[in-house]
Design an enzyme around this catalytic site. Structure first.
Site, short mmCIF file in Angstrom:
data_model
loop_
_atom_site.label_atom_id
_atom_site.label_comp_id
_atom_site.label_asym_id
_atom_site.label_seq_id
_atom_site.Cartn_x
_atom_site.Cartn_y
_atom_site.Cartn_z
N HIS A 1 0.86 -1.44 -0.03
CA HIS A 1 -0.02 -0.18 0.17
C HIS A 1 0.89 1.32 -0.09
CE1 HIS A 1 -3.47 -2.22 0.25
NE2 HIS A 1 -3.66 -2.41 1.43
N HIS B 1 -9.61 1.91 0.18
CA HIS B 1 -9.61 0.99 1.21
C HIS B 1 -10.72 1.02 2.32
CE1 HIS B 1 -7.91 -2.56 3.67
NE2 HIS B 1 -6.67 -2.54 2.96
N SER B 2 -11.93 1.43 2.11
CA SER B 2 -13.11 1.56 2.97
C SER B 2 -13.35 -0.02 3.44
CB SER B 2 -14.29 2.02 2.62
OG SER B 2 -14.01 3.61 2.37
N TYR B 3 -13.84 0.09 4.68
CA TYR B 3 -14.14 -1.31 5.47
C TYR B 3 -15.58 -0.89 5.60
CZ TYR B 3 -9.35 -2.87 6.98
OH TYR B 3 -8.01 -2.97 6.90
N GLU C 1 -11.52 -3.66 -2.84
CA GLU C 1 -10.75 -2.67 -3.37
C GLU C 1 -10.44 -3.08 -4.70
OE1 GLU C 1 -7.06 -3.29 -0.58
OE2 GLU C 1 -8.41 -4.42 0.40
#
Length: 349
Positions: free
Chosen positions: A111, A180-182, A314
């Site tokens: 990342h 990279h949202s959860y 992602e």
């Protein structure tokens, strides 16, 4: 464009990072969805959307204050770059020169490095229906060649949040940008995602070695637990997988295929009626089931985020593409434009 004009966009200062300075919170509000974006890391801080009962819930994991995001090591909500995902041994060769990156994930670079785009403060300007965030990554940033001008714009139209990524470079460099949202469609405080159904429109996936680097094989999903072409309940499917859970790349298009947007994935939470549909121009998507959240992170409302408490979709190029000749090209040359689009649509069923 009617829908974009009906999105209200506002901004407020949210805090200050010692050194880089103030961080702003931008709010995008449509008739059905409310999105919060931070200038730190171009982070999606929250997405509030309705369930079947009309109840609004925040479906994105995050923190109550800026300090949480500054010290965060799990990329919650952030744009990651210059290169998302893993680069084997933190090394690659471009135009005959070897570049070495900081190794921050076992033996590999992950990342973008130790201070990737997720820790930068982006410059924000209002655009129709949203906000555009931009960043200059200098030549040599985290070991990467060339200066790169990057922007991501988030726009909200009705139920759809669009992320559009653009970049230009002064030297040939690998680039791979994603968010990279959860997500947890029951609400960010729910314990797990076992009651969510997922489908991913991918005929193949990339097997990985024990450090999560693709082996180079492109394997058909047929007859494997990775066959998500029809909706599968996540809880039972996780039990069929070797290892900790999903942290795998699903191939949406073949190397060399032309740029176009494709339906990518759909996740549904039957109990609340919330559904998330994702489409992208990217050649793949990393489906991750938060295997490394371990309850040590205290998130919004004091909730401890544990293993399998959420999922990430992602959208991105294939991992380690800079070292794998048969993967889609990830190099951006000085005369080229990098551009990708991903859309997240929040509906009810």
């Amino acid at each position: 464009m009617q829908g974009l004009r009906m999105t209200e966009v506002s901004r407020q200062q949210w805090g200050e990072v010692s050194g880089p300075g103030p961080v702003d919170l931008w709010v995008l509000q449509s008739s059905s969805v409310r999105v919060e974006v931070l200038t730190l890391g171009a982070i999606i801080r929250s997405v509030c959307c309705r369930g079947r009962d009309g109840q609004m819930e925040d479906v994105v994991l995050g923190y109550d204050d800026l300090e949480g995001y500054v010290s965060d090591k799990r990329y919650l909500g952030a744009v990651v770059g210059r290169v998302a995902n893993r680069i084997a041994l933190g090394r690659f060769v471009v135009e005959g020169k070897e570049y070495r990156l900081d190794v921050n994930n076992g033996p590999n670079a992950l990342h973008g490095g130790l201070r990737g785009f997720n820790k930068a403060i982006w410059l924000a300007t209002a655009v129709e229906g949203g906000v555009q965030l931009s960043l200059t990554s200098p030549d040599g940033d985290q070991g990467y060649p060339g200066e790169v001008q990057v922007s991501v714009s988030y726009t909200l139209q009705g139920e759809t949040l669009t992320a559009e990524y653009q970049a230009r470079a002064t030297k040939t460099t690998p680039i791979n940008l994603t968010n990279h949202s959860y997500f947890n469609l029951a609400g960010q405080g729910a314990a797990d995602i076992y009651d969510h159904q997922v489908s991913i429109s991918a005929p193949s996936y990339l097997p990985v070695d024990d450090t999560s680097i693709p082996t180079g094989e492109i394997r058909q999903v047929d007859g494997t637990p990775f066959d998500l072409t029809k909706p599968a309940l996540i809880g039972p499917r996780l039990k069929e997988l070797p290892g900790l859970g999903f942290d795998h790349h699903f191939c949406l298009s073949a190397p060399g295929e032309s740029w176009r947007e494709r339906p990518t994935a759909r996740v549904c939470h039957p109990a609340s009626g919330r559904a998330l549909e994702v489409s992208t121009s990217q050649p793949g998507v990393q489906f991750y089931t938060a295997n490394f959240l371990d309850g040590s992170i205290i998130g919004k409302g004091g909730v401890r985020y544990g293993k399998h408490s959420s999922f990430c979709l992602e959208t991105q190029n294939w991992p380690d593409a800079v070292n794998q000749a048969f993967f889609p090209n990830c190099l951006l040359r000085p005369d080229e434009d990098y551009r990708h689009v991903t859309r997240f649509t929040f509906t009810t069923v």
